[in-house]
Each structure stands twice: as structure tokens, then as C-alpha cells.
Design a protein around this motif. Structure first.
Motif, PDB file in Angstrom:
ATOM      1  N   GLN A 188      59.762  -0.580 -24.000  1.00 38.37           N
ATOM      2  CA  GLN A 188      59.267   0.029 -25.232  1.00 38.37           C
ATOM      3  C   GLN A 188      58.669  -1.028 -26.162  1.00 38.37           C
ATOM      4  O   GLN A 188      57.652  -0.785 -26.814  1.00 38.37           O
ATOM      5  CB  GLN A 188      60.383   0.790 -25.941  1.00 38.37           C
ATOM      6  N   GLN A 189      59.287  -2.202 -26.218  1.00 33.21           N
ATOM      7  CA  GLN A 189      58.734  -3.288 -27.035  1.00 33.21           C
ATOM      8  C   GLN A 189      57.341  -3.670 -26.547  1.00 33.21           C
ATOM      9  O   GLN A 189      56.422  -3.882 -27.344  1.00 33.21           O
ATOM     10  CB  GLN A 189      59.666  -4.495 -26.989  1.00 33.21           C
ATOM     11  N   THR A 190      57.190  -3.732 -25.226  1.00 26.66           N
ATOM     12  CA  THR A 190      55.864  -4.028 -24.655  1.00 26.66           C
ATOM     13  C   THR A 190      54.876  -2.931 -24.996  1.00 26.66           C
ATOM     14  O   THR A 190      53.702  -3.203 -25.288  1.00 26.66           O
ATOM     15  CB  THR A 190      55.978  -4.190 -23.129  1.00 26.66           C
ATOM     16  N   LEU A 191      55.352  -1.671 -24.973  1.00 21.52           N
ATOM     17  CA  LEU A 191      54.480  -0.549 -25.294  1.00 21.52           C
ATOM     18  C   LEU A 191      53.990  -0.631 -26.738  1.00 21.52           C
ATOM     19  O   LEU A 191      52.807  -0.375 -27.012  1.00 21.52           O
ATOM     20  CB  LEU A 191      55.215   0.768 -25.059  1.00 21.52           C
ATOM     21  N   VAL A 192      54.883  -0.962 -27.661  1.00 21.75           N
ATOM     22  CA  VAL A 192      54.472  -1.114 -29.063  1.00 21.75           C
ATOM     23  C   VAL A 192      53.363  -2.158 -29.172  1.00 21.75           C
ATOM     24  O   VAL A 192      52.344  -1.946 -29.843  1.00 21.75           O
ATOM     25  CB  VAL A 192      55.680  -1.508 -29.944  1.00 21.75           C
ATOM     26  N   ALA A 193      53.550  -3.291 -28.484  1.00 20.70           N
ATOM     27  CA  ALA A 193      52.533  -4.342 -28.518  1.00 20.70           C
ATOM     28  C   ALA A 193      51.215  -3.865 -27.919  1.00 20.70           C
ATOM     29  O   ALA A 193      50.129  -4.192 -28.426  1.00 20.70           O
ATOM     30  CB  ALA A 193      53.043  -5.567 -27.768  1.00 20.70           C
ATOM     31  N   ASP A 194      51.282  -3.056 -26.846  1.00 21.27           N
ATOM     32  CA  ASP A 194      50.065  -2.531 -26.221  1.00 21.27           C
ATOM     33  C   ASP A 194      49.302  -1.617 -27.182  1.00 21.27           C
ATOM     34  O   ASP A 194      48.069  -1.666 -27.270  1.00 21.27           O
ATOM     35  CB  ASP A 194      50.414  -1.747 -24.956  1.00 21.27           C
ATOM     36  N   VAL A 195      50.042  -0.760 -27.900  1.00 17.00           N
ATOM     37  CA  VAL A 195      49.392   0.166 -28.835  1.00 17.00           C
ATOM     38  C   VAL A 195      48.764  -0.616 -29.984  1.00 17.00           C
ATOM     39  O   VAL A 195      47.632  -0.323 -30.410  1.00 17.00           O
ATOM     40  CB  VAL A 195      50.407   1.196 -29.369  1.00 17.00           C
ATOM     41  N   VAL A 196      49.474  -1.616 -30.500  1.00 20.12           N
ATOM     42  CA  VAL A 196      48.922  -2.434 -31.586  1.00 20.12           C
ATOM     43  C   VAL A 196      47.667  -3.156 -31.114  1.00 20.12           C
ATOM     44  O   VAL A 196      46.656  -3.217 -31.826  1.00 20.12           O
ATOM     45  CB  VAL A 196      49.979  -3.436 -32.090  1.00 20.12           C
ATOM     46  N   ARG A 197      47.715  -3.676 -29.893  1.00 24.70           N
ATOM     47  CA  ARG A 197      46.546  -4.388 -29.349  1.00 24.70           C
ATOM     48  C   ARG A 197      45.348  -3.442 -29.235  1.00 24.70           C
ATOM     49  O   ARG A 197      44.222  -3.814 -29.573  1.00 24.70           O
ATOM     50  CB  ARG A 197      46.901  -4.969 -27.978  1.00 24.70           C
ATOM     51  N   ALA A 198      45.600  -2.215 -28.785  1.00 23.94           N
ATOM     52  CA  ALA A 198      44.507  -1.245 -28.676  1.00 23.94           C
ATOM     53  C   ALA A 198      43.967  -0.873 -30.049  1.00 23.94           C
ATOM     54  O   ALA A 198      42.762  -0.687 -30.231  1.00 23.94           O
ATOM     55  CB  ALA A 198      44.989   0.005 -27.948  1.00 23.94           C
ATOM     56  N   GLY A 199      44.861  -0.766 -31.045  1.00 22.56           N
ATOM     57  CA  GLY A 199      44.442  -0.401 -32.395  1.00 22.56           C
ATOM     58  C   GLY A 199      43.724  -1.505 -33.132  1.00 22.56           C
ATOM     59  O   GLY A 199      42.979  -1.253 -34.086  1.00 22.56           O
ATOM     60  N   GLN A 200      43.953  -2.740 -32.714  1.00 22.48           N
ATOM     61  CA  GLN A 200      43.285  -3.884 -33.361  1.00 22.48           C
ATOM     62  C   GLN A 200      42.108  -4.399 -32.544  1.00 22.48           C
ATOM     63  O   GLN A 200      41.330  -5.215 -33.034  1.00 22.48           O
ATOM     64  CB  GLN A 200      44.291  -5.025 -33.540  1.00 22.48           C
ATOM     65  N   GLY A 201      41.969  -3.915 -31.329  1.00 27.44           N
ATOM     66  CA  GLY A 201      41.011  -4.493 -30.407  1.00 27.44           C
ATOM     67  C   GLY A 201      39.609  -3.938 -30.533  1.00 27.44           C
ATOM     68  O   GLY A 201      39.238  -3.298 -31.524  1.00 27.44           O
ATOM     69  N   ARG A 202      38.856  -4.143 -29.466  1.00 27.45           N
ATOM     70  CA  ARG A 202      37.456  -3.733 -29.450  1.00 27.45           C
ATOM     71  C   ARG A 202      37.345  -2.220 -29.330  1.00 27.45           C
ATOM     72  O   ARG A 202      38.254  -1.542 -28.856  1.00 27.45           O
ATOM     73  CB  ARG A 202      36.742  -4.418 -28.282  1.00 27.45           C
ATOM     74  N   ARG A 203      36.197  -1.709 -29.769  1.00 20.56           N
ATOM     75  CA  ARG A 203      35.948  -0.273 -29.730  1.00 20.56           C
ATOM     76  C   ARG A 203      35.825   0.235 -28.295  1.00 20.56           C
ATOM     77  O   ARG A 203      35.509  -0.511 -27.390  1.00 20.56           O
ATOM     78  CB  ARG A 203      34.641   0.049 -30.484  1.00 20.56           C
TER      79      ARG A 203
END
Length: 713
Positions: A188-203
């Protein structure tokens, strides 16, 4: 309290404590007289950790037992909550979808009490829930008999006789393991990081999350949303089938933001810096299209594919999360169907799956049992390479097959259809009107056709259906064509409606689906039925398939289906002379009404589907000399569009014209302007033209090309 009662109570308390320590949950089947069962469970509850538990059944029974009450139809309201005890009064009816879903609300140590007749009586028990789907007509219930067998063979099911106060043998979890601690897992911790990365990343690099219920995906979305707001995102939007679905998401976002919150409502959080997390229902989101850097879609399998595509294309960063083995719709069906859209529109999308539960331990007996009862993990393995001649088509009884074969066959239905639920399994096995054909290679299922017999109503009852005075269960297509199509014969004649056709991915384009339909058609002829029909969410590929099978368009629904977001398209093929006359009558009448209905009800319909339907409808349109002159003056001169519009619409309905328009670069503009009645402003905002003059110029050029084949007019 006497010594015996105290012994019973202490035994149950100790058992629940051990369950919680091991991270397990259990089903307690209370068999026997309903009133005795209610009394026995009500007597046990005070000795258990039952605060905030729920009773599904009659409200007065819940009050007597000291539990909260919920009606079956409202079960989605509590998804995402964590309960210590759930009591399900099966004497009031058991909805497979609701039962499976609510089992996921129990936390570690939780007990699910199911009040039912003795297992030996299940195959003849007329569950009150059957009345919703017409299953009360059945003389037996193979689905219920199968459930009884599974329950009887499971050593972890606790069986209580309603009228016997003795303590059951409690099969306790094995000792010697470390106590289970609910909470965040490394996954779940990895999942949170994945979602944050997608939300901060490229379009245009969407993230798709799939997980079984209880894996913490909603809470991970909430924690990630809070972190995105804290790190600079000004607005994060959330959508889901209902606001109840996002309660967990907002609870974890609220907890993570803490004192940074300036505004806090159940579906709207605003930080002191003015950044906000908002929930919008999907239709409101798509109609308003508010600006946002990130959109989170929870329970995505519960939304139509077309809506998901609109969200995907409407915002720069999107995260989709869905339950894999879903109760509102399967996440695997979602993943398979939505994957095609993702590959086409955003090829850089990423997929993440979460396997480890957080509210109970891996291997939880209740989760394993519910999955087995309702075949939630059913899957269809892809067949080994074969040639078309190896395929065997036969009539088949799914209720009479082995558990493994049934699971593989149901898995094929799950993978092929967007919204397959446990209730579909019950309908398939128990419906006395159901007929099934199976395509197999060396005993392995590669294709299925599930159909249901309808119609055959008395003429006076059919007239009441046409007038809208009567509504019957179990006659979906026949009733729709009689009432909406205005044809009493649709109700009096006998029709075989195809409910589902499913073919394994590697076996498609080999004619397996058409052979299954041909087998059903042959059965209609042999059994003296009048027509073979189907109803499905309108889509060009499916329309083409059914047209190749010999079915013709007879009606399109005026409202979008809740499951697919598509308009239901109904097709029919007569298999007797009266059936052929009915199909021709309905097709011709629909063709006459088509252009009048399009601007009012289907003005947003995809232009490819619109033209495919136009091309499939019988044509009696023709242009007289006056029409030809007007059309020529529009195409080669300066006759106005509005004055020529009736002729352009008539031209579209002429034989072969829709097919020719389909392949033209300006096909979409033609559909929107000529057939669907869009204004010049709407056309310009959609990027189809630079204004009225530009649009008319493009339409004139297309009209010239159509006129070049004047012999078809």
C-alpha cells in the motif's frame, strides 16, 4: 447468567479474540426455524464485539438485537465501512451481489451470521429475492443447491442449529503465528507513491490500479490525494459511482491533512493554502468539466466505458482504481475492455495491482469461501492452438457440469462482458427459460452462448403490455419491442433472446461466435419459435457481428444503459413466417421514425455507430426531381444549408449513402450537422469547423461526391 450460558458466552468471546489475532473472519450458518434463529443470534450478540454491527432483514429484528439496520437495496451505502458483526436474514431473501459485497465490510475477527433453512432444503427453498428476476417460476434451484454443497464441505463454516443451544465445535485458527496487525502494508505504501508519481508526472500517462476488496486501494488514493495537495496540486477531483464509494478515500485524506484543513465536508476538503479535494458524480463531472490537475476514479468498473474514456481524454492526469473480483461489476471485464481504449489513446499508461489485504490476513476463510460460492475468481484459461474444424458446438447445461468446468465457463463470461456479477451466475444456473450452447476443443470451453426464451403471451395480455398497463419480468426484449416498438406480435410470438455471447480471445475471428448463433437459430426452427433476438449496448463492432449473423436492427433505446453508458440496440431475425413479418415490420417502422428521433435522443451518439445504423436500416428513401435540383444547387451553387436540410437528410437515408459517407473525412461533420442537428457554434466548439461558412463549404464538397454516383439515388 447460569454457568452453562456463561460457558457458551466465554467460548464465543475467546473464539472471536483468536480470530482477530489471526486476522481471520468466519461465516456462522444458523439453520432452522426463522424465529428460533433470530432469538439465538440475538442472545449471542451481547457477548460478542458487536457494537456498530449491521442487520440485513427486518428493521424490528435489528432493533431487538441492538444492531443497526440496512435494506438490501441500500447495501452500497456501507461499502468501505469496517464492521465487527453482520447478520443476514436469508428468510427475507439473499441477493448474491449484496451478500458478497457486504462480506467485505467485516474486519479481522468479524462474524457473518446467515439465517437460513437447513442446507438439505436449499434446492427447494423459494428465496424471496427470486421474485426480482423471475426465478420464482423455477421448480428447482441448482444455484442454491450448489451453494449448499460448498458450505457443507467447508470445515471453516460454523453451523448452528437454530433450536439447539449447545456450543458448536469452533474450528480455531492454528496457533503459533504472530498476531495480525491491521494497517498499512508495504504494497500500500508503494501504491501511494505510485499515485503521487502519476499525479505529479507528465500528462497522458494514466495509472490503472486493480485490487480485490479489502486491499486498501481507496485509503491509498486518499493518502495520495492529501500528499498531492501538500506538494502543490491546486485541485484534485474524485469521481465514483456514488458518494458512498469515496467515504474511505476522504476519511484518509482528512486524517493525512489534519490541521492543514480550512474547510471539511464529507465530499469537499480545502486546505489553508486554498488547495482542494472535491467529489463530483461522473455525469456532473463530464457535463461541467471543471479544471483540475488530477482526477481520481474509484470503483471504475462500476462506470460505463464511454464515461471512463471521456474522463481519460478530458483531464491531463487520471488514476483509475477498480475492484478485480467485483460485486458491482468485475474489474477483469473492466480491464480487458478498457485496455483497448488505453492502448489506443494513451499507450504510455501503467498498471499496478495490489494483492495483500490490510483489513484481514492473507488466506482469510471468509474471503476464500465467498470467492468459491460466487466464483469471484473464475477465470478462463486461453486454449492451446487449434484449427476451426476442431471446434465442437453443443447444447449444454452449466448446472450439471463439474465445478472446474463451470468456473472456467463463467470466467469466460466474466472476461467477455463489462459487468458480470454473482447475480448473473444465479440467473444463468436457475432460470428455467435459459438455454446454453458451448463451443469446446478437446473438452475445454472456448465459447458460450446464453439465451432465454421470451414471449408467447396471450393476446389480451400483450395488448396491455403495448399500452404500458402491464410490465412483466423475464420478457425483456419481447416486452420492449411490444411496448416501445408498438407491436403486440412481439409479445405473443415466441422469441429466443441471446443474453451473452462470449468467445476466448485467441479463438476469435474464426467464426466460433457465428456458429454459436447459428446453433441457437437452428434450435428456434426445430422448437417452433418465431424469432432470435438480442439487446446490447450499441457499438459498431457488435452491430457488424450480429448483422453478419443475419439479425436486423429493429429498435434503439432512448436512454443510455447504466452499465455501459451506451444506448441499447435491439436486433431480430425471424425464424418463422410470422417472425419474419414481425422483423420486417419493426425494421421498416424504425427506419421511418429514425431521423425524427436522432436529434432529440441521440444527438451525442458516436458518428460511426450512427452511420452504421443508418446503413443497416432498410431504405425506401428516394429523391424526386425537385430534390435533385435543390441538392445540385447546394452542392454546386449557393443554396442555403437550412433550406436544403430536409433533402440532405433524405439523401442520407437513400440506399448505400450511409456506407459511402462512413469512409469520408467529413463523416463526423455530416452526422453532427445534417442528422443530429448541432448548431454552428457547437460544431465550431467541437473543432469540426471554423464557423458556418467553413462548415457549409465542407458539406457542399461532400454532397458533390455523393452526387457523382447519382444512379444510386
Amino acid at each position: 447468567m447460569n454457568d452453562k450460558t456463561e460457558t457458551i458466552a466465554s467460548g464465543w468471546r475467546a473464539f472471536q479474540q483468536i480470530l482477530a489475532a489471526r486476522g481471520h473472519r468466519r461465516l456462522v450458518l444458523v439453520e432452522g426455524d426463522r424465529q428460533a434463529a433470530i432469538a439465538r443470534v440475538a442472545g449471542l450478540l451481547p457477548e460478542l464485539s458487536a457494537a456498530q454491527g449491521l442487520w440485513v432483514g427486518r428493521e424490528q429484528d435489528a432493533i431487538m438485537a441492538g444492531l443497526g439496520h440496512i435494506r438490501v437495496k441500500d447495501y452500497r451505502r456501507v461499502l468501505g465501512q469496517e464492521l465487527p458483526v453482520l447478520v443476514w436474514d436469508g428468510w427475507e431473501g439473499t441477493s448474491p451481489d449484496a451478500f458478497a459485497a457486504l462480506s467485505g465490510t467485516l474486519r479481522a475477527g468479524g462474524l457473518l451470521f446467515w439465517l437460513m433453512p437447513p442446507l438439505a432444503q436449499w434446492s427447494d427453498f423459494d428465496d424471496p429475492d427470486y421474485r426480482r428476476t423471475g426465478l420464482d417460476r423455477a421448480s428447482g434451484h441448482p444455484f442454491a443447491a450448489r451453494l449448499a454443497t460448498v458450505l457443507a464441505e467447508d470445515p471453516d463454516v460454523i453451523r448452528l442449529a437454530a433450536d439447539n443451544g449447545t456450543v458448536p465445535v469452533l474450528n480455531r485458527p492454528e496457533p503459533g503465528r504472530a498476531d495480525f496487525q491491521p494497517g498499512q502494508t508495504a504494497e500500500q505504501q508503494t501504491l501511494v507513491a505510485d499515485v503521487v508519481r502519476a499525479g505529479q508526472g507528465r500528462r497522458r500517462r494514466p495509472l490503472v490500479i486493480t485490487a480485490d476488496r479489502g486491499r486498501g486501494k481507496s485509503s491509498a488514493l486518499g493518502m495520495a490525494a492529501a500528499r498531492l495537495l501538500e506538494t502543490g496540486r491546486k485541485r484534485v477531483l474524485v469521481t465514483a459511482p456514488s458518494a458512498d464509494n469515496v467515504a474511505t478515500l476522504f476519511a484518509h485524506a482528512r486524517q493525512a491533512l489534519g490541521d492543514a484543513l480550512a474547510l471539511d465536508t464529507p465530499t469537499h476538503l480545502t486546505t489553508r493554502s486554498g488547495h482542494e479535494l472535491c467529489f463530483l458524480p461522473p455525469q456532473e463531472l463530464l457535463s461541467q468539466r471543471p479544471e483540475a490537475e488530477v482526477v481520481l476514479v474509484d470503483e471504475a468498473a462500476g462506470l460505463p466505458a464511454q464515461w471512463l474514456k471521456a474522463v481519460l481524454l478530458g483531464w491531463p492526469r487520471v488514476v483509475f482504481a477498480s475492484t478485480v473480483h467485483g460485486y458491482e461489476g468485475t474489474g477483469r471485464g473492466f480491464a480487458l475492455r478498457f485496455r483497448q481504449i488505453l492502448e489506443q489513446e494513451t499507450p504510455n499508461w501503467r498498471a499496478v495491482s495490489v494483492r495483500e489485504p490490510i483489513r484481514w490476513a492473507q488466506g482469510d476463510p471468509l474471503e476464500r469461501l465467498v470467492f468459491q460460492l460466487y466464483l469471484l475468481s473464475a477465470d478462463a484459461p486461453e486454449p492451446q492452438p487449434f484449427v476451426a474444424g476442431d471446434v465442437r458446438i453443443e447444447r449444454w447445461q452449466p448446472a450439471a457440469t463439474s465445478e472446474q468446468t463451470l468456473a472456467e465457463a463463467f470466467g469466460l463470461l466474466v472476461n467477455a462482458h463489462y459487468r458480470t456479477t454473482p447475480a448473473d451466475l444465479r440467473q444463468w444456473l436457475d432460470d428455467p427459460a435459459a438455454m446454453t450452447w458451448r463451443a469446446s476443443v478437446e473438452g475445454r470451453t472456448i465459447g458460450l452462448l446464453w439465451a432465454s426464451t421470451e414471449g408467447g403471451l396471450a393476446p389480451d395480455l400483450a395488448e396491455e403490455v403495448v399500452a404500458g398497463k402491464r410490465r412483466l419480468r423475464g420478457h425483456m426484449l419481447a416486452q420492449s419491442l411490444a411496448n416501445h416498438g408498438g407491436a403486440p406480435a412481439a409479445a405473443t410470438l415466441k422469441t429466443l433472446r441471446v443474453v451473452r455471447v462470449a468467445v476466448a480471445e485467441s479463438a476469435r475471428r474464426l467464426g466460433v461466435g457465428q456458429r454459436l448463433v447459428a446453433a441457437a437459430r437452428e434450435a428456434c426452427v426445430q422448437d417452433g419459435m418465431d424469432a432470435l433476438g438480442t439487446s446490447f449496448g450499441g457499438e459498431p463492432g457488435l452491430l457488424a457481428f450480429w448483422h453478419r449473423c443475419g439479425l436486423r436492427v429493429v429498435r434503439m433505446g432512448l436512454s443510455q444503459e447504466a452499465s455501459t453508458g451506451e444506448f441499447p440496440l435491439q436486433m431480430l431475425m425471424g425464424t418463422s413466417e410470422p417472425g419474419q413479418q414481425l422483423q420486417q415490420q419493426l425494421s421498416s417502422r424504425f427506419a421511418r421514425h429514425w431521423q425524427h428521433l436522432v436529434p432529440r435522443h441521440w444527438c451525442q451518439l458516436d458518428h460511426e455507430l450512427l452511420l452504421a445504423i443508418c446503413d443497416a436500416l432498410p431504405s425506401s428513401a428516394w429523391l424526386d426531381d425537385d430534390d435533385r435540383r435543390d441538392l445540385t444547387n447546394f452542392a454546386y451553387g449557393f443554396r442555403g444549408f437550412e433550406l436544403t436540410l430536409p433533402v440532405l437528410q433524405e439523401l442520407s437515408a437513400c440506399k448505400g449513402m450511409a456506407h459511402r459517407i462512413q469512409s469520408h473525412p467529413e463523416a463526423k461533420l455530416w452526422c453532427r450537422a445534417v442528422l443530429q442537428g448541432w448548431s454552428w457554434v457547437q460544431l465550431q466548439e467541437a473543432g469540426l469547423c471554423r464557423g458556418q461558412r467553413d462548415a457549409e463549404a465542407q458539406l457542399r464538397l461532400l454532397a458533390r461526391e455523393l452526387l457523382q454516383n447519382e444512379t444510386e439515388l
